[in-house]
Design a protein around this motif. Structure first.
Motif, PDB file in Angstrom:
ATOM      1  N   GLN A   1       0.859  -1.183   0.000  1.00  0.00           N
ATOM      2  CA  GLN A   1       0.000   0.000   0.000  1.00  0.00           C
ATOM      3  C   GLN A   1       0.903   1.243   0.000  1.00  0.00           C
ATOM      4  O   GLN A   1       1.876   1.313   0.745  1.00  0.00           O
ATOM      5  N   GLY A   2       0.592   2.179  -0.839  1.00  0.00           N
ATOM      6  CA  GLY A   2       1.424   3.367  -0.954  1.00  0.00           C
ATOM      7  C   GLY A   2       2.434   3.278  -2.085  1.00  0.00           C
ATOM      8  O   GLY A   2       3.078   4.272  -2.424  1.00  0.00           O
ATOM      9  N   GLY A   3       2.586   2.072  -2.673  1.00  0.00           N
ATOM     10  CA  GLY A   3       3.386   1.947  -3.877  1.00  0.00           C
ATOM     11  C   GLY A   3       4.781   1.388  -3.736  1.00  0.00           C
ATOM     12  O   GLY A   3       5.438   1.103  -4.755  1.00  0.00           O
ATOM     13  N   SER A   4       5.289   1.199  -2.515  1.00  0.00           N
ATOM     14  CA  SER A   4       6.639   0.618  -2.392  1.00  0.00           C
ATOM     15  C   SER A   4       6.623  -0.828  -2.869  1.00  0.00           C
ATOM     16  O   SER A   4       5.614  -1.527  -2.758  1.00  0.00           O
ATOM     17  N   THR A   5       7.738  -1.268  -3.408  1.00  0.00           N
ATOM     18  CA  THR A   5       7.826  -2.611  -3.981  1.00  0.00           C
ATOM     19  C   THR A   5       8.834  -3.461  -3.227  1.00  0.00           C
ATOM     20  O   THR A   5       9.636  -2.956  -2.436  1.00  0.00           O
ATOM     21  N   LYS A   6       8.783  -4.759  -3.485  1.00  0.00           N
ATOM     22  CA  LYS A   6       9.717  -5.689  -2.866  1.00  0.00           C
ATOM     23  C   LYS A   6      10.851  -5.984  -3.844  1.00  0.00           C
ATOM     24  O   LYS A   6      10.702  -5.825  -5.050  1.00  0.00           O
ATOM     25  N   TRP A   7      11.986  -6.418  -3.287  1.00  0.00           N
ATOM     26  CA  TRP A   7      13.074  -6.830  -4.156  1.00  0.00           C
ATOM     27  C   TRP A   7      12.651  -8.033  -4.987  1.00  0.00           C
ATOM     28  O   TRP A   7      11.757  -8.797  -4.603  1.00  0.00           O
ATOM     29  N   SER A   8      13.280  -8.212  -6.134  1.00  0.00           N
ATOM     30  CA  SER A   8      12.983  -9.348  -7.002  1.00  0.00           C
ATOM     31  C   SER A   8      13.202 -10.664  -6.249  1.00  0.00           C
ATOM     32  O   SER A   8      14.117 -10.780  -5.436  1.00  0.00           O
ATOM     33  N   TYR A   9      12.331 -11.627  -6.533  1.00  0.00           N
ATOM     34  CA  TYR A   9      12.402 -12.959  -5.932  1.00  0.00           C
ATOM     35  C   TYR A   9      12.277 -12.910  -4.402  1.00  0.00           C
ATOM     36  O   TYR A   9      12.803 -13.783  -3.714  1.00  0.00           O
ATOM     37  N   HIS A  10      11.580 -11.925  -3.886  1.00  0.00           N
ATOM     38  CA  HIS A  10      11.250 -11.850  -2.459  1.00  0.00           C
ATOM     39  C   HIS A  10       9.730 -11.874  -2.321  1.00  0.00           C
ATOM     40  O   HIS A  10       9.026 -11.103  -2.991  1.00  0.00           O
ATOM     41  N   SER A  11       9.234 -12.744  -1.473  1.00  0.00           N
ATOM     42  CA  SER A  11       7.796 -12.892  -1.285  1.00  0.00           C
ATOM     43  C   SER A  11       7.477 -13.006   0.206  1.00  0.00           C
ATOM     44  O   SER A  11       8.085 -13.825   0.912  1.00  0.00           O
ATOM     45  N   VAL A  12       6.537 -12.206   0.685  1.00  0.00           N
ATOM     46  CA  VAL A  12       6.119 -12.267   2.090  1.00  0.00           C
ATOM     47  C   VAL A  12       5.104 -13.399   2.235  1.00  0.00           C
ATOM     48  O   VAL A  12       4.006 -13.336   1.690  1.00  0.00           O
ATOM     49  N   VAL A  13       5.474 -14.441   2.964  1.00  0.00           N
ATOM     50  CA  VAL A  13       4.565 -15.571   3.155  1.00  0.00           C
ATOM     51  C   VAL A  13       3.934 -15.575   4.539  1.00  0.00           C
ATOM     52  O   VAL A  13       2.950 -16.266   4.780  1.00  0.00           O
ATOM     53  N   PHE A  14       4.516 -14.782   5.464  1.00  0.00           N
ATOM     54  CA  PHE A  14       3.911 -14.663   6.797  1.00  0.00           C
ATOM     55  C   PHE A  14       4.066 -13.237   7.301  1.00  0.00           C
ATOM     56  O   PHE A  14       5.173 -12.717   7.396  1.00  0.00           O
ATOM     57  N   ARG A  15       2.933 -12.612   7.605  1.00  0.00           N
ATOM     58  CA  ARG A  15       2.866 -11.284   8.219  1.00  0.00           C
ATOM     59  C   ARG A  15       2.149 -11.453   9.551  1.00  0.00           C
ATOM     60  O   ARG A  15       1.060 -12.006   9.616  1.00  0.00           O
ATOM     61  N   ASP A  16       2.757 -10.970  10.605  1.00  0.00           N
ATOM     62  CA  ASP A  16       2.270 -11.225  11.960  1.00  0.00           C
ATOM     63  C   ASP A  16       1.094 -10.301  12.310  1.00  0.00           C
ATOM     64  O   ASP A  16       1.204  -9.397  13.127  1.00  0.00           O
ATOM     65  N   ASP A  17      -0.070 -10.585  11.700  1.00  0.00           N
ATOM     66  CA  ASP A  17      -1.242  -9.726  11.893  1.00  0.00           C
ATOM     67  C   ASP A  17      -1.712  -9.682  13.345  1.00  0.00           C
ATOM     68  O   ASP A  17      -2.295  -8.680  13.778  1.00  0.00           O
ATOM     69  N   SER A  18      -1.488 -10.743  14.095  1.00  0.00           N
ATOM     70  CA  SER A  18      -1.931 -10.792  15.493  1.00  0.00           C
ATOM     71  C   SER A  18      -0.875 -10.273  16.474  1.00  0.00           C
ATOM     72  O   SER A  18      -1.124 -10.245  17.687  1.00  0.00           O
ATOM     73  N   GLU A  19       0.266  -9.892  15.941  1.00  0.00           N
ATOM     74  CA  GLU A  19       1.360  -9.341  16.757  1.00  0.00           C
ATOM     75  C   GLU A  19       1.765 -10.308  17.885  1.00  0.00           C
ATOM     76  O   GLU A  19       1.924  -9.942  19.036  1.00  0.00           O
TER      77      GLU A  19
END
Length: 293
Positions: free
Chosen positions: A249-267
């Motif tokens: 969101q906001g337009g920033s991108t990830k490095w090539s061949y990098h994928s977020v598979v887990f984001r700690d939504d529950s902290e």
């Protein structure tokens, strides 16, 4: 009966070739405030926790000192990759915190070089002998799973929250880490990112969501020359870190061949292993047990 002999010999040759191929799981440590495993001893998991804990097929600890500069310690990682990830053998690789910076640097700078194929039998220094004298380009790596990746640096290093004379702390400054190598050059190997978010008031120096040490901009593999504030979807005052390879969101991108598979939504997960495979590393270890086969 004579005509069958060459055929049987060929069968035995092919069977022996298949049997020689082995998968390994390499664990690359991060910064060390205390003791680390012995360099060259790939069975020393004292940095992580009990060595009896399942951690992927044929697990090996790639121990480096966790304090010296990335450039000076990269050779330890190259020795391990040469040992276990050349010839018929393949590797799954797990990195933690500054281990992400270490592997990224090593792949970008040495992953396109000729590597002599090794026999997966290390000596006391962690160096393996040559297998047949032939070479290959780079290493056989199926994927990389990254817990609390610090390839984008940490603002705690910027602020001098750690011992500033430590060479690794200098490397972990956000501007330094991001300029150290081309983070898009992974040799087409996927980095699967796991981002923890159980921060504290102490981590107020870190922008957006964080695990007390590493902010989402780094643990999420976000590109750019500096860190930015990224959060979980329920935080209305901060742009979201997206899952997968999509732009945030906001337009920033990830490095090539990098994928977020887990984001700690529950902290739920902080940065710390605590000598027992803890924190965000626990999530990664569970994933590795189920996929590094």
């Amino acid at each position: 009966m004579r005509p069958t002999r060459p055929f049987c010999a060929l069968c035995l040759f092919l069977a022996s070739g298949v049997a020689a191929a082995t998968n390994y799981t390499l664990w690359i440590n991060g910064r060390a405030g205390g003791a680390v495993g012995a360099a060259g001893n790939y069975d020393d998991f004292s940095y992580w926790g009990p060595s009896s804990t399942p951690a992927g097929v044929n697990k090996k600890a790639v121990n480096w000192d966790g304090r010296s500069s990335i450039a000076s310690q990269s050779g330890k990682v190259r020795d391990a990759l040469d040992c276990f990830c050349t010839g018929p053998n393949w590797c799954y690789v797990v990195t933690y915190s500054a281990g992400d910076l270490m592997l990224g640097y090593t792949l970008a700078n040495y992953g396109g070089s000729a590597r002599l194929k090794k026999n997966a039998s290390p000596n006391a220094a962690g160096v393996c002998g040559n297998s047949d004298g032939s070479s290959q380009t780079g290493w056989n790596i199926r994927w990389v799973r990254v817990a609390a990746g610090a390839a984008g640096g940490s603002e705690l290093s910027d602020a001098g929250s750690w011992t500033t004379s430590e060479p690794l702390v200098q490397d972990l400054k956000t501007s330094t880490a991001r300029a150290m190598y081309n983070h898009n050059t992974t040799r087409n190997i996927w980095f699967y990112m796991y981002a923890g978010a159980r921060g504290t008031l102490y981590s107020g120096l870190l922008p957006g969501q964080d695990d007390e040490v590493i902010a989402y901009h780094s643990s999420g593999g976000v590109a750019g020359s500096a860190g930015r504030s990224l959060c979980n979807p329920r935080d209305w005052f901060c742009n979201d870190l997206t899952l997968g390879t999509a732009a945030n969101q906001g337009g920033s991108t990830k490095w090539s061949y990098h994928s977020v598979v887990f984001r700690d939504d529950s902290e739920d997960y902080n940065h710390y292993i605590n000598g027992n495979w803890g924190g965000i590393m626990g999530v990664v270890r569970s994933a590795v047990v189920n996929t590094a086969l």
